[in-house]
Design an enzyme around this catalytic site. Structure first.
Site, mmCIF file in Angstrom:
data_model
loop_
_atom_site.group_PDB
_atom_site.id
_atom_site.type_symbol
_atom_site.label_atom_id
_atom_site.label_comp_id
_atom_site.label_asym_id
_atom_site.label_seq_id
_atom_site.Cartn_x
_atom_site.Cartn_y
_atom_site.Cartn_z
ATOM 1 N N ASN A 17 32.543 48.783 41.742
ATOM 2 C CA ASN A 17 33.723 49.466 41.195
ATOM 3 C C ASN A 17 33.643 49.345 39.677
ATOM 4 O OD1 ASN A 17 36.216 50.364 40.420
ATOM 5 N ND2 ASN A 17 37.367 48.637 41.279
ATOM 6 N N LYS A 53 35.414 50.738 37.480
ATOM 7 C CA LYS A 53 36.703 50.894 36.785
ATOM 8 C C LYS A 53 36.524 51.859 35.605
ATOM 9 C CE LYS A 53 37.903 46.404 38.497
ATOM 10 N NZ LYS A 53 38.739 45.226 38.402
ATOM 11 N N HIS A 102 43.707 50.101 45.159
ATOM 12 C CA HIS A 102 43.290 48.983 44.295
ATOM 13 C C HIS A 102 44.520 48.393 43.609
ATOM 14 C CE1 HIS A 102 41.416 46.690 41.118
ATOM 15 N NE2 HIS A 102 40.322 46.696 41.861
ATOM 16 N N GLU A 149 45.036 47.463 40.704
ATOM 17 C CA GLU A 149 45.342 48.034 39.386
ATOM 18 C C GLU A 149 46.104 49.345 39.537
ATOM 19 O OE1 GLU A 149 41.315 47.810 37.981
ATOM 20 O OE2 GLU A 149 41.477 45.625 37.996
ATOM 21 N N GLU A 179 41.220 41.750 48.068
ATOM 22 C CA GLU A 179 41.051 41.386 46.670
ATOM 23 C C GLU A 179 42.294 40.650 46.182
ATOM 24 O OE1 GLU A 179 37.965 44.149 44.685
ATOM 25 O OE2 GLU A 179 39.917 45.090 44.493
ATOM 26 N N GLY A 182 38.808 39.864 37.964
ATOM 27 C CA GLY A 182 38.488 39.850 36.544
ATOM 28 C C GLY A 182 38.855 38.556 35.833
ATOM 29 N N SER A 193 36.018 38.529 41.122
ATOM 30 C CA SER A 193 35.072 37.628 40.455
ATOM 31 C C SER A 193 33.908 37.221 41.355
ATOM 32 C CB SER A 193 35.793 36.399 39.894
ATOM 33 O OG SER A 193 36.797 36.796 38.980
HETATM 34 P P1 PGA Z 1 36.000 41.842 39.460
HETATM 35 O O1 PGA Z 1 36.802 43.097 40.041
HETATM 36 O O2 PGA Z 1 34.732 41.721 40.255
HETATM 37 O O3 PGA Z 1 35.752 42.189 38.010
HETATM 38 O O4 PGA Z 1 36.879 40.649 39.607
HETATM 39 C C1 PGA Z 1 36.797 43.390 41.405
HETATM 40 C C2 PGA Z 1 37.662 44.605 41.664
HETATM 41 O O5 PGA Z 1 38.736 44.706 41.063
HETATM 42 O O6 PGA Z 1 37.314 45.477 42.482
#
Ligand code: PGA
Length: 256
Positions: A9, A11, A96, A98, A168, A174, A214
């Protein structure tokens, strides 16, 4: 045996040149290698058709990060499921955290998006996950069950069976604070038993449930070794081939 998946992903990262370079680099790194999992890549919309071109002779599956809930028409700035499918993309990330947090996407909106994706033949990668305060209050299982209940609503088992789910935990995205394999496994097992109760044993057993938050080359083997973890949805570590490849190759070390 369930599908094993590593999904990228991106983003909102990489301009067109950088993005297409990353696609080419990944294709090059995977060339001639026997890999033990499926690889899915979700770049921003503008990269989709160029990426599809570069992925033609490969097994890498292209995905979008979002879709409009509407079919088509006067929705300035939106991109429809049909448009996404026409690029050659086969999957789409829906729900997601976000999107939930910054764009107000609630269960009802996500339900519509799931229906739209399915009707255009796009396979949803549906994301769920609790916030830190919800976990601290001991509500994490309920939060995730509710997210699934609201978004799946009256969708039938035959359609649910086509999806991928990604757990998640918001506090792990992140932040560098990966969920421990035990914490992740506990939630994945919870999701699988939710699916079994609502949609039956075969849907539950078949559903790929990915972990995201992460995930990186150092923790992927221990996460993917858990019985109910079928791969990862990778943000930060998917943006450079040298970080992403070890996650794909982690599957070589997992025997279950
Ligand atoms: P990350 O994001 O691996 O940077 O923690 C995962 C995601 O939000 O899909």
């Amino acid at each position: 045996m369930r599908e094993k998946i590593v999904a990228a992903n991106w983003k909102m990262n990489k301009d067109l040149t950088e993005g297409l370079q990353l696609v080419s680099d990944l294709v090059e790194s995977l060339k001639g290698k026997k890999i033990a999992c499926e690889v899915i890549m979700a770049p921003p919309f503008i990269h989709l058709s160029g990426a599809a071109e570069r992925l033609k002779e490969t097994d890498i599956v292209l995905a979008a990060q979002n879709i409009a809930k509407e079919e088509n028409g006067a929705f300035t700035g939106e991109v429809s499921a049909q448009m996404i499918a026409s690029t050659g993309a086969k999957c789409v990330i829906i729900g997601h955290s976000e999107r939930r947090a910054y764009y107000g996407e609630n269960g009802a909106v996500l339900h519509e998006k799931l229906l739209r994706a399915i009707s255009e033949g796009l396979r949803p990668i549906f994301c769920v996950g609790e916030q830190l305060n919800e976990r601290e209050a001991g509500k994490h299982f309920d939060v995730v069950s509710n997210q699934l209940t609201e978004a799946f609503n009256a969708i039938g088992a035959d359609k649910i069976a086509q999806m991928i789910i990604a757990y998640e935990p918001v506090w792990a995205i992140g932040t560098g604070k990966t969920a421990s394999p035990e914490i992740a496994e506990e939630m994945h097992a919870h999701i699988r038993s939710f699916l079994k109760e609502r949609y039956g044993e075969s849907v539950a057993q078949k559903m790929p449930i990915l972990y995201g938050g992460s995930c990186n080359g150092s923790n992927a083997v221990s996460l993917f070794s858990q019985p109910n973890i079928d791969g990862g949805l990778i943000g930060g570590a998917s943006l450079a081939v040298e970080k992403f490849m070890p996650i794909i190759e982690a599957w070589d070390q997992v025997h279950k």
